[in-house]
Design an enzyme around this catalytic site. Structure first.
Site, short mmCIF file in Angstrom:
data_model
loop_
_atom_site.label_atom_id
_atom_site.label_comp_id
_atom_site.label_asym_id
_atom_site.label_seq_id
_atom_site.Cartn_x
_atom_site.Cartn_y
_atom_site.Cartn_z
N LYS A 141 0.85 -1.20 0.00
CA LYS A 141 0.00 0.00 0.00
C LYS A 141 0.87 1.24 0.00
CE LYS A 141 0.62 1.89 4.20
NZ LYS A 141 1.20 2.89 4.78
N PRO A 193 9.68 -4.18 0.18
CA PRO A 193 10.73 -3.90 1.15
C PRO A 193 10.18 -3.86 2.58
CG PRO A 193 10.93 -2.43 -0.72
CD PRO A 193 9.63 -3.17 -0.90
N VAL A 194 10.97 -4.32 3.54
CA VAL A 194 10.54 -4.41 4.94
C VAL A 194 10.81 -3.07 5.65
CG1 VAL A 194 10.92 -5.65 7.11
CG2 VAL A 194 10.96 -6.89 4.94
N ALA A 203 9.31 -0.17 5.41
CA ALA A 203 9.45 0.83 4.36
C ALA A 203 8.24 1.76 4.27
CB ALA A 203 9.64 0.12 3.02
N ASP A 249 -3.08 -1.61 10.22
CA ASP A 249 -3.14 -1.51 8.76
C ASP A 249 -3.77 -2.75 8.11
OD1 ASP A 249 -2.08 0.99 8.44
OD2 ASP A 249 -0.03 0.31 8.03
N GLY A 261 4.01 -4.01 4.29
CA GLY A 261 4.31 -5.36 3.78
C GLY A 261 3.83 -6.47 4.72
N GLY A 262 4.14 -6.34 6.00
CA GLY A 262 3.74 -7.37 6.96
C GLY A 262 2.22 -7.45 7.10
N SER A 263 1.58 -6.28 7.16
CA SER A 263 0.11 -6.24 7.28
C SER A 263 -0.54 -6.85 6.05
CB SER A 263 -0.38 -4.80 7.43
OG SER A 263 0.23 -4.18 8.52
N SER A 264 0.07 -6.62 4.91
CA SER A 264 -0.48 -7.13 3.67
C SER A 264 -0.36 -8.66 3.62
CB SER A 264 0.24 -6.50 2.50
OG SER A 264 -0.36 -6.89 1.31
P1 ATP Z 1 3.60 -0.04 7.96
O1 ATP Z 1 3.57 0.66 6.62
O2 ATP Z 1 2.31 -0.82 8.25
O3 ATP Z 1 4.05 0.83 9.10
P2 ATP Z 1 6.16 -1.17 7.35
O4 ATP Z 1 6.20 -1.28 5.86
O5 ATP Z 1 6.83 0.04 7.91
O6 ATP Z 1 4.67 -1.22 7.84
P3 ATP Z 1 6.69 -3.98 7.64
O7 ATP Z 1 7.53 -4.26 6.44
O8 ATP Z 1 5.28 -4.39 7.60
O9 ATP Z 1 6.81 -2.42 8.02
O10 ATP Z 1 7.46 -4.67 8.89
C1 ATP Z 1 7.44 -4.15 10.16
C2 ATP Z 1 7.97 -5.16 11.17
O11 ATP Z 1 7.14 -6.31 11.16
C3 ATP Z 1 9.38 -5.65 10.91
O12 ATP Z 1 10.10 -5.45 12.11
C4 ATP Z 1 9.26 -7.13 10.64
O13 ATP Z 1 10.28 -7.89 11.26
C5 ATP Z 1 7.91 -7.51 11.24
N1 ATP Z 1 7.20 -8.54 10.44
C6 ATP Z 1 6.48 -9.54 10.93
N2 ATP Z 1 5.96 -10.29 9.96
C7 ATP Z 1 6.34 -9.74 8.79
C8 ATP Z 1 6.11 -10.07 7.44
N3 ATP Z 1 5.37 -11.12 7.07
N4 ATP Z 1 6.64 -9.25 6.49
C9 ATP Z 1 7.37 -8.17 6.86
N5 ATP Z 1 7.64 -7.85 8.13
C10 ATP Z 1 7.13 -8.61 9.10
#
Ligand code: ATP
Length: 283
Positions: A8, A93-94, A96, A135, A100-103
């Site tokens: 997203k 990307p994690v 970011a 999210d 990604g995790g919520s998705s």
């Molecule tokens: P948001 O935009 O919702 O704030 P983000 O993009 O900043 O999310 P994510 O990539 O969702 O962050 O990851 C956040 C944390 O969640 C990381 O510390 C990661 O280790 C943990 N995590 C747990 N499960 C997952 C997963 N399936 N994919 C990515 N990260 C995950």
């Protein structure tokens, strides 16, 4: 069973205030894009729930949001956890700002719901997702939506007119709690024109949406990091983006393009600087 988990982007992000429960009251316009993780769910013999990803640093147990979602789904069904293997091919990307995790969590909920013959409506499924993360409800529904409250109060919006999206994640970490704390300390000088953005969506006016995109976190980032995000946004605009913005708590920035050629050139140019640069469509 194979499912896609779409990233997203925030077309806007506004912080309206801090709530008595310690969370922030948000108002965000969200958009899903074609950049996606692929999850493969397989039944297996007697080893409970297993999660693995092609990124070694992600949690493998219940701390992985995909596993947490499966557990909440079975809980809501009043059943014991099943023997299930979830393999995640990460492309988003994690940490970011692209959820990604919520998705991934939302994709698991949709897959398990489909496998069980759709016992839950999309809204019920989004409600189950709320217990995994703020999210997740949006990621269950996807598309273009207004997210309020902590992000869980959703209003579907007219879809963003089809366009090309160049997404660029610079290579530095941001701390979401620190950004929220800084937003509490300072007076926010610039706010997104959310009402104008919604009107532009209603009118199908891509340029109007793009010009109004704004994220209040951009202004509360440490100046050195803000400058790097601003550089990417400038490059996107100079290469023909109708507008550019940071997503979530960053550091990802993106631009909307109405011409594929310009978007492709912007992707190639930014790729020189940031490995995590993608050319996407809206979903
Ligand atoms: P948001 O935009 O919702 O704030 P983000 O993009 O900043 O999310 P994510 O990539 O969702 O962050 O990851 C956040 C944390 O969640 C990381 O510390 C990661 O280790 C943990 N995590 C747990 N499960 C997952 C997963 N399936 N994919 C990515 N990260 C995950």
């Amino acid at each position: 069973m194979e499912v896609q988990a779409y990233a997203k982007l925030n077309l806007s992000l506004d912080i309206l205030g801090k709530r008595p429960d310690g969370y922030h009251e948000l108002r965000m316009v969200m958009q899903s894009i074609s950049l996606a993780d692929t999850l493969t769910l397989t039944e297996h013999g007697g080893e409970g729930l297993r999660v693995r990803a092609n990124l070694h640093f992600l949690p493998t147990g219940e701390r992985n949001l995909a596993a947490a979602a499966a557990l909440r789904f079975w809980e809501a069904r009043g059943q014991e956890p099943e023997d299930l293997d979830i393999a995640i091919e990460k492309r988003i990307p994690v940490c970011a700002g692209m959820a990604g995790g919520s998705s991934d969590a939302a994709a698991v909920l949709r897959a398990l719901n489909a496998r069980a013959g759709e016992p839950f409506s999309p809204l019920e499924l989004a409600k189950i997702g709320e217990r995994v993360g703020s999210d997740v409800p949006y990621c269950v529904l996807g598309g273009t939506a207004l997210a309020e409250g902590r992000g869980e109060i959703l209003t579907p919006l007219p879809p963003l007119p089809a366009c090309w999206v160049v997404v660029c994640k610079p290579d530095f970490p941001v701390s979401t709690p620190e950004l929220f704390a800084q937003a509490d300390r300072v007076k926010l000088r610039c706010r997104p024109d959310t009402r104008g953005l919604l009107a532009a969506l209603e009118a199908g006016d891509l340029g109007g949406v793009a010009r109004r995109m704004y994220n209040v976190f951009e202004d509360v980032m440490p100046p050195r990091l803000h400058a790097r995000v601003a550089e990417i946004k400038n490059e996107l605009i100079q290469r023909g983006a109708l507008g550019a913005c940071m997503s979530g708590s960053g550091p990802t920035a993106f631009g909307l393009f109405d011409r594929e050629g310009a978007a492709e050139e912007a992707r190639a140019a930014l790729r020189e600087r940031c490995r995590d640069t993608f050319l996407c469509r809206t979903v």
